[in-house]
Scaffold this motif. Sequence first.
Motif, PDB file in Angstrom:
ATOM      1  N   VAL A 174      98.081 106.442  67.344  1.00 55.55           N
ATOM      2  CA  VAL A 174      97.923 105.369  66.369  1.00 55.55           C
ATOM      3  C   VAL A 174      96.973 105.842  65.281  1.00 55.55           C
ATOM      4  CG1 VAL A 174      97.077 103.016  66.010  1.00 55.55           C
ATOM      5  CG2 VAL A 174      98.346 103.585  68.074  1.00 55.55           C
ATOM      6  N   LYS A 175      97.362 105.611  64.038  1.00 53.70           N
ATOM      7  CA  LYS A 175      96.527 106.008  62.908  1.00 53.70           C
ATOM      8  C   LYS A 175      95.960 104.763  62.253  1.00 53.70           C
ATOM      9  CE  LYS A 175      99.733 109.710  61.861  1.00 53.70           C
ATOM     10  NZ  LYS A 175     100.742 110.154  60.908  1.00 53.70           N
ATOM     11  N   TYR A 176      94.732 104.901  61.768  1.00 58.16           N
ATOM     12  CA  TYR A 176      94.159 103.800  60.998  1.00 58.16           C
ATOM     13  C   TYR A 176      94.835 103.754  59.637  1.00 58.16           C
ATOM     14  CZ  TYR A 176      90.422 103.276  64.400  1.00 58.16           C
ATOM     15  OH  TYR A 176      89.717 103.039  65.542  1.00 58.16           O
ATOM     16  N   VAL A 177      94.937 102.569  59.084  1.00 60.72           N
ATOM     17  CA  VAL A 177      95.585 102.428  57.782  1.00 60.72           C
ATOM     18  C   VAL A 177      94.724 103.073  56.703  1.00 60.72           C
ATOM     19  CG1 VAL A 177      96.804 100.308  58.373  1.00 60.72           C
ATOM     20  CG2 VAL A 177      94.553 100.161  57.344  1.00 60.72           C
ATOM     21  N   GLU A 178      95.399 103.536  55.665  1.00 59.30           N
ATOM     22  CA  GLU A 178      94.690 104.115  54.533  1.00 59.30           C
ATOM     23  C   GLU A 178      94.049 102.984  53.736  1.00 59.30           C
ATOM     24  OE1 GLU A 178      95.863 106.512  50.505  1.00 59.30           O
ATOM     25  OE2 GLU A 178      97.058 106.878  52.307  1.00 59.30           O
ATOM     26  N   LYS A 179      92.924 103.269  53.118  1.00 55.63           N
ATOM     27  CA  LYS A 179      92.251 102.270  52.293  1.00 55.63           C
ATOM     28  C   LYS A 179      93.111 101.967  51.073  1.00 55.63           C
ATOM     29  CE  LYS A 179      88.309 102.150  54.595  1.00 55.63           C
ATOM     30  NZ  LYS A 179      88.272 101.258  55.691  1.00 55.63           N
ATOM     31  N   PHE A 180      93.666 100.787  51.024  1.00 58.24           N
ATOM     32  CA  PHE A 180      94.472 100.361  49.892  1.00 58.24           C
ATOM     33  C   PHE A 180      93.563  99.874  48.766  1.00 58.24           C
ATOM     34  CE2 PHE A 180      96.820  97.089  47.537  1.00 58.24           C
ATOM     35  CZ  PHE A 180      97.900  97.848  47.106  1.00 58.24           C
ATOM     36  N   TYR A 181      92.536  99.120  49.158  1.00 59.71           N
ATOM     37  CA  TYR A 181      91.551  98.626  48.201  1.00 59.71           C
ATOM     38  C   TYR A 181      90.372  99.590  48.228  1.00 59.71           C
ATOM     39  CZ  TYR A 181      94.287  94.362  48.471  1.00 59.71           C
ATOM     40  OH  TYR A 181      95.306  93.443  48.430  1.00 59.71           O
ATOM     41  N   LYS A 182      90.395 100.560  47.323  1.00 59.24           N
ATOM     42  CA  LYS A 182      89.392 101.622  47.316  1.00 59.24           C
ATOM     43  C   LYS A 182      88.092 101.162  46.657  1.00 59.24           C
ATOM     44  CE  LYS A 182      92.831 105.357  47.250  1.00 59.24           C
ATOM     45  NZ  LYS A 182      93.328 105.023  48.493  1.00 59.24           N
ATOM     46  N   LYS A 183      87.036 101.920  46.923  1.00 59.81           N
ATOM     47  CA  LYS A 183      85.715 101.641  46.370  1.00 59.81           C
ATOM     48  C   LYS A 183      85.810 101.453  44.859  1.00 59.81           C
ATOM     49  CE  LYS A 183      81.256 103.845  45.759  1.00 59.81           C
ATOM     50  NZ  LYS A 183      80.379 104.930  46.127  1.00 59.81           N
ATOM     51  N   ASN A 184      85.151 100.416  44.358  1.00 58.87           N
ATOM     52  CA  ASN A 184      85.176 100.198  42.916  1.00 58.87           C
ATOM     53  C   ASN A 184      83.851  99.704  42.352  1.00 58.87           C
ATOM     54  OD1 ASN A 184      85.078  97.554  43.712  1.00 58.87           O
ATOM     55  ND2 ASN A 184      86.961  96.940  42.729  1.00 58.87           N
ATOM     56  N   ASP A 185      82.845  99.540  43.172  1.00 57.42           N
ATOM     57  CA  ASP A 185      81.606  98.954  42.662  1.00 57.42           C
ATOM     58  C   ASP A 185      80.916  99.812  41.610  1.00 57.42           C
ATOM     59  OD1 ASP A 185      80.864 100.866  44.552  1.00 57.42           O
ATOM     60  OD2 ASP A 185      79.067  99.766  45.123  1.00 57.42           O
ATOM     61  N   GLN A 186      81.099 101.109  41.626  1.00 63.72           N
ATOM     62  CA  GLN A 186      80.479 101.988  40.636  1.00 63.72           C
ATOM     63  C   GLN A 186      81.447 102.326  39.507  1.00 63.72           C
ATOM     64  OE1 GLN A 186      77.231 102.760  40.944  1.00 63.72           O
ATOM     65  NE2 GLN A 186      77.239 101.557  42.823  1.00 63.72           N
ATOM     66  N   LEU A 187      82.742 102.180  39.742  1.00 67.68           N
ATOM     67  CA  LEU A 187      83.739 102.628  38.783  1.00 67.68           C
ATOM     68  C   LEU A 187      84.021 101.627  37.672  1.00 67.68           C
ATOM     69  CD1 LEU A 187      86.316 104.124  41.303  1.00 67.68           C
ATOM     70  CD2 LEU A 187      84.594 105.338  39.988  1.00 67.68           C
TER      71      LEU A 187
END
Length: 179
Positions: free
Chosen positions: A54-67
Motif C-alpha cells: 500500500v502506498k500513501y497518496v501523493e500530496k495533491f495540495y502542496k505547500k503554499n504558505d511561502q509561495l
Amino acid sequence: MKNKKIILVFSFVVLIVTSGVSFAALGKEKSKFEYVTESFSKHSPAPGPNGEKVKYVEKFYKKNDQLLTASKMKKVEELSGYLDEEKLAKKGGKYIRKEMMTYKEYINLGVDDSYMHDVDPDRLVWVISTKFNKTHYVDGNPVEKANVTSLFDAETGEFLSVTVTSDAPNAFSEFKKGE
C-alpha cells in the motif's frame, strides 16, 4: 565516613540531574500533529487485498504558505456556502472562527480526528467554525446546538471537510435512525 559523604553527594547530584532531564521531557507536550505523524512513521500499512504494498497518496495540495501572497488566496467571502454575519444570525448561527492557517495548525486545534494525507502540512487552509443556538440541518437531519467547522483550501477555495459536534445530549439521534 568520607566515602559515605562522597557517595551521598554523588547520589544527590545524580538524582538532581535525572530529575531535571525527566521534568524537561515531561514539560514539552507533543502537539496533535506530532502524534499523528509519529504514528504514521512507526506503523506501516497492511498489504492490499491482493498482497500488494500500500502506498500513501501523493500530496495533491502542496505547500503554499511561502509561495503565494495573501492577495492570491481566496477571500473568506468567496468560499462556497459562506454567509455574512447578518444572514448567519437569521439562521441562529454565529462565527466563532474565520481564520487562514496551515493544515498543521488546523490539525493541532484538535477539531477533527481524521488526517488528510493529500494535504501538505504547510498548505494554507481556511477554517470556519460556526455555533448555532437553534436547530441546524446537516444532510437534511436536524442537529440541536450544532458546532460546525468547515475546512477549505485557501488557494483554490475548494471545500475539504466538515466536522459537526454538539453540546446537546441527543443531537445526532436523527442520524442513527437511518442505520
